[in-house]
Design a protein around this motif. Structure first.
Motif, PDB file in Angstrom:
ATOM      1  N   ASP A   3      34.218  36.033  32.599  1.00 32.89           N
ATOM      2  CA  ASP A   3      34.198  35.111  32.556  1.00 32.89           C
ATOM      3  C   ASP A   3      34.201  34.557  30.607  1.00 32.89           C
ATOM      4  N   GLN A 195      42.616  42.286  36.505  1.00 33.52           N
ATOM      5  CA  GLN A 195      43.491  41.868  36.958  1.00 33.52           C
ATOM      6  C   GLN A 195      44.026  39.726  37.287  1.00 33.52           C
ATOM      7  N   LYS A 196      41.927  39.793  37.421  1.00 37.55           N
ATOM      8  CA  LYS A 196      41.953  38.450  37.818  1.00 37.55           C
ATOM      9  C   LYS A 196      42.992  37.877  36.499  1.00 37.55           C
ATOM     10  N   THR A 197      42.090  38.114  35.062  1.00 40.74           N
ATOM     11  CA  THR A 197      42.589  36.975  33.925  1.00 40.74           C
ATOM     12  C   THR A 197      44.567  37.120  34.097  1.00 40.74           C
ATOM     13  N   HIS A 200      45.753  34.327  36.705  1.00 39.99           N
ATOM     14  CA  HIS A 200      45.522  33.181  36.545  1.00 39.99           C
ATOM     15  C   HIS A 200      46.466  33.005  34.936  1.00 39.99           C
TER      16      HIS A 200
END
Length: 225
Positions: A3, A195-197, A200
């Protein structure tokens, strides 16, 4: 990506896509990158670099993201998070030396940027000689000095550069467009992406498209057709 990790964003060092003026990084791709990361609330570190270095650094993970045409070389080392506006490419020549088709360039010399692609019909054509150089500035100057019979590139970018060099637009003939439009977008390095970034940023790209933000940014740089 952790993050709030600073996104190392690379832009090709070529006016009007990426350049440095008054101590600040500017250009269409630079501003696209800033808009994406600002909307995503991710910090960004911008590097201007030639195409060959961008490709190398995307493959090793020194670069996290770039905006470029999604050709085979880049898709081997990156994933596409969302598209940017397609661009029309083609050829420019001096007035009085018109070209009506690609066949008119057989046996002639075309200036182009090293590493650039313009579609299978042109890229695979062996009957055209090519002089590989480093920038649109050099393309325009070599065509103007009759060192090349023609130059190839993104048409709006070439004519914007002609204006920046204070050359009368009517010095050059009407361009011959290549039928295939070039499309690309935000590319994320496979070496650093999670995958999260990626998810997003894909949502951010859809939102910016819905607001026509990419078109508004590029129109600040392009001259009128």
């Amino acid at each position: 990506m952790a993050d709030n990790k600073v996104i190392r964003f690379y832009a090709v060092d070529s006016y009007p896509w990426g350049y440095r003026a008054d101590g600040e990084d500017k250009g269409i791709i630079v501003d696209w990158g800033k808009a994406i990361m600002s909307y995503a609330e991710l910090p960004i570190e911008i590097t201007l670099a030639p195409l060959s270095r961008i490709l190398a650094d995307m493959s090793t993970g020194r670069a996290d993201a770039t905006i470029h045409f999604a050709d085979d070389r880049f898709m081997k080392v990156s994933v596409l998070a969302g598209s940017t506006p397609a661009q029309r490419s083609g050829f420019i020549t001096l007035r009085g030396n018109p070209i009506g088709s690609m066949e008119d360039l057989y046996g002639k010399v075309v200036c182009q940027n090293l590493g650039s692609i313009y579609g299978e019909a042109y890229d695979s054509e062996k009957r055209i000689s090519r002089l590989y150089i480093g920038s649109y500035t050099q393309i325009i100057k070599l065509v103007y000095r009759k060192r090349c019979d023609a130059g190839v590139g993104l048409i709006r970018g070439l004519f914007t550069k002609i204006q920046a060099l204070n050359l009368p637009k009517d010095t050059f003939d009407n361009p011959l467009y290549i039928d295939q439009e070039l499309s690309g977008g935000l590319l994320l390095s496979k070496s650093t992406i999670d995958q999260k970034t990626a998810g997003h940023l894909k949502r951010v790209m859809r939102s910016l498209h819905a607001r026509n933000e990419f078109e508004r940014i590029q129109e600040r740089y392009f001259t009128s057709d």
